[in-house]
Design an enzyme around this catalytic site. Structure first.
Site, PDB file in Angstrom:
ATOM      1  N   ASP A   9     -75.770  23.182 -78.162  1.00 29.37           N
ATOM      2  CA  ASP A   9     -75.262  22.815 -76.829  1.00 29.37           C
ATOM      3  C   ASP A   9     -76.110  23.517 -75.766  1.00 29.37           C
ATOM      4  O   ASP A   9     -76.242  24.748 -75.766  1.00 29.37           O
ATOM      5  CB  ASP A   9     -73.788  23.255 -76.722  1.00 29.37           C
ATOM      6  CG  ASP A   9     -73.099  22.697 -75.488  1.00 29.37           C
ATOM      7  OD1 ASP A   9     -71.944  22.275 -75.595  1.00 29.37           O
ATOM      8  OD2 ASP A   9     -73.708  22.708 -74.394  1.00 29.37           O
ATOM      9  N   GLU A 108     -75.314  17.861 -76.250  1.00 28.64           N
ATOM     10  CA  GLU A 108     -74.910  18.507 -77.503  1.00 28.64           C
ATOM     11  C   GLU A 108     -75.125  17.590 -78.706  1.00 28.64           C
ATOM     12  O   GLU A 108     -75.014  16.371 -78.602  1.00 28.64           O
ATOM     13  CB  GLU A 108     -73.462  18.992 -77.444  1.00 28.64           C
ATOM     14  CG  GLU A 108     -72.503  17.923 -77.100  1.00 28.64           C
ATOM     15  CD  GLU A 108     -71.047  18.381 -77.067  1.00 28.64           C
ATOM     16  OE1 GLU A 108     -70.645  19.265 -77.832  1.00 28.64           O
ATOM     17  OE2 GLU A 108     -70.311  17.786 -76.263  1.00 28.64           O
TER      18      GLU A 108
HETATM   19  P1  TTP Z   1     -71.230  20.971 -70.722  1.00 26.47           P
HETATM   20  O1  TTP Z   1     -72.020  21.231 -71.965  1.00 26.47           O
HETATM   21  O2  TTP Z   1     -69.748  20.912 -70.841  1.00 26.47           O
HETATM   22  O3  TTP Z   1     -71.527  22.109 -69.648  1.00 26.47           O
HETATM   23  P2  TTP Z   1     -72.859  22.864 -69.315  1.00 26.47           P
HETATM   24  O4  TTP Z   1     -73.974  22.507 -70.243  1.00 26.47           O
HETATM   25  O5  TTP Z   1     -73.166  22.657 -67.867  1.00 26.47           O
HETATM   26  O6  TTP Z   1     -72.439  24.389 -69.490  1.00 26.47           O
HETATM   27  P3  TTP Z   1     -72.262  25.204 -70.846  1.00 26.47           P
HETATM   28  O7  TTP Z   1     -73.318  26.265 -70.782  1.00 26.47           O
HETATM   29  O8  TTP Z   1     -70.890  25.787 -70.744  1.00 26.47           O
HETATM   30  O9  TTP Z   1     -72.432  24.264 -71.999  1.00 26.47           O
HETATM   31  O10 TTP Z   1     -71.712  19.645 -70.039  1.00 26.47           O
HETATM   32  C1  TTP Z   1     -73.071  19.212 -70.026  1.00 26.47           C
HETATM   33  C2  TTP Z   1     -73.430  18.574 -68.709  1.00 26.47           C
HETATM   34  O11 TTP Z   1     -72.550  17.507 -68.423  1.00 26.47           O
HETATM   35  C3  TTP Z   1     -73.302  19.517 -67.524  1.00 26.47           C
HETATM   36  O12 TTP Z   1     -74.475  20.292 -67.306  1.00 26.47           O
HETATM   37  C4  TTP Z   1     -72.987  18.600 -66.393  1.00 26.47           C
HETATM   38  C5  TTP Z   1     -72.259  17.434 -67.024  1.00 26.47           C
HETATM   39  N1  TTP Z   1     -70.813  17.557 -66.765  1.00 26.47           N
HETATM   40  C6  TTP Z   1     -70.277  16.929 -65.644  1.00 26.47           C
HETATM   41  O13 TTP Z   1     -71.007  16.258 -64.891  1.00 26.47           O
HETATM   42  N2  TTP Z   1     -68.942  17.057 -65.386  1.00 26.47           N
HETATM   43  C7  TTP Z   1     -68.102  17.787 -66.189  1.00 26.47           C
HETATM   44  O14 TTP Z   1     -66.884  17.888 -65.916  1.00 26.47           O
HETATM   45  C8  TTP Z   1     -68.668  18.435 -67.347  1.00 26.47           C
HETATM   46  C9  TTP Z   1     -67.776  19.259 -68.241  1.00 26.47           C
HETATM   47  C10 TTP Z   1     -70.019  18.284 -67.583  1.00 26.47           C
HETATM   48 MG    MG Z   2     -73.685  22.512 -72.365  1.00 25.96          MG
END
Ligand code: TTP
Ligand code: MG
Length: 362
Positions: A9, A108
């Protein structure tokens, strides 16, 4: 033999890409999402980097609230084209470590490396190599969890974020999961949490201490799933294409209704090419091809043709689709939408069978 499943991820994905492309922002809170308009903006935060998370900011928070907590942050609009490109580059690298690869969202993917590694030391080495390659070639960091099941691998990738590797050996599953809050289990959200809490269950350890019949009695089907996850009995495999999927289809609407059959056929060819990208990648064979055609006034028709055997042959599908479309060329009606569906699916037969089938069909 224990399985080695990785969950990879990317860390604060959208924000990480922006930091990579704008080094001057590094070290500052970066927030991707709607325009905050000095605290009056509408919309939400897509994501933010770890500096911004120190102020309590997170995905899906109203942008106005984020601005109140962190007015000095750098607020940027999302640039999806850039994120898709980065995602594709990362996924190609991840996939190059094993064919048993399953992308589950833009940032992911799961990877089954059971037949690539003999022990946990080799798993760690592979995970580090993969991380380094992503960092070097794409310029962003990824967190990796490894465990004998998909669900625990996912919990593990989140355990040591950002830029971490967490390997959970089968004998440590109980120790690893027991102290965690039950919401760490994929599928337990805020609502189910309340329900579980009411019955005195707060940690994953509380679940492990119950028997399966008791969990089913208290929480039904959900209880069964949760108990299996907590005890490392999630048997789902890493695969892109699920055998229970019934069909694969794509359709396109024309900007303007058209009776130009060259345009209609070239649209169908484009759809066929796109469908086959996915079909080839997922090693899917199909027996039935259907054409969908919607005329002006919303009249919709479908026509289908079945082959004798399962095949994977783009040219044959195009020939069939062209023949099926001919029926509509004399209707004197404009076409609004066209689509192709492949059904009667199965995963690739062995190369031997494929050769025999091609031989018979030709
Ligand atoms: P995530 O993997 O949930 O979040 P992230 O990669 O930003 O942070 P983490 O380090 O905790 O993994 O989501 C991946 C991408 O999806 C994120 O960068 C932006 C997008 N996204 C949205 O646009 N809205 C949302 O509510 C979420 C959860 C993610
Ligand atoms: Mg992420």
């Amino acid at each position: 033999m224990s399985r080695f499943i990785l969950h990879c991820d990317l860390d604060c994905f959208f924000a990480a890409v922006e930091a990579r492309d704008n080094p001057k922002y590094i070290g500052n809170p970066i927030i991707i999402g709607a325009d905050p308009k000095n605290g009056k903006g509408r919309g939400v935060v897509s994501t933010c980097n770890y500096e911004a998370r120190k102020f309590g900011l997170h995905s899906a928070m109203p942008i106005s609230q984020a601005y109140k907590r962190c007015p000095h942050g750098i607020y940027l609009h999302p640039n999806f084209e850039k994120y898709h490109k980065a995602s594709k580059e990362v996924m190609e690298i991840v996939n190059s470590y094993s064919d048993m690869f399953q992308q589950v969202s833009i940032d992911e993917a799961y990877l089954d490396i059971s037949d690539k590694c003999k022990n946990v030391i080799e798993v760690r080495d592979l995970a580090k190599k993969l991380k380094d390659e992503v960092q070097k070639k794409v310029g962003i960091t990824i967190s990796i969890g490894c465990a004998p099941t998909k669900s625990i691998a996912k919990i593990a990738s989140d355990h040591n974020k950002p830029n971490g590797v967490t390997v959970v050996k089968p004998e440590y599953i109980k120790k690893f999961l027991s102290p965690m809050d039950i919401t760490r289990i994929p599928g337990i959200g805020k609502k189910s949490q309340l329900y579980y809490n009411k019955k005195g269950i707060k940690t994953i350890g509380d679940i492990i201490n119950l028997t399966l019949p008791k969990m089913v009695q208290l929480f039904g089907k959900n209880g069964e799933w949760v108990w299996n996850v907590a005890n490392g009995f999630d048997t789902r495999e890493v695969k892109e294409f699920h055998g229970d999927r019934k069909s694969i289809s794509k359709e396109r609407t024309f900007f303007e209704d058209t009776d130009d059959f060259n345009e209609i056929l070239s649209k169908l060819e484009e759809i066929n090419n796109r469908i086959h990208k996915s079909v080839i990648k997922n090693k899917i064979h199909y027996k039935t091809v259907s054409l969908k055609i919607r005329l002006e006034g919303y009249l919709t028709f479908t026509r289908a043709h079945s082959f004798i055997h399962h095949i994977q042959d783009k040219k044959k599908v195009l020939r069939v689709i062209t023949e099926l479309t001919n029926e509509f060329s004399t209707m004197n009606k404009k076409v609004r939408l066209v689509g192709i569906k492949l059904s009667n699916l199965k995963k690739s037969p062995s190369t031997f069978q494929k050769t025999i089938i091609n031989y018979l069909e030709n």
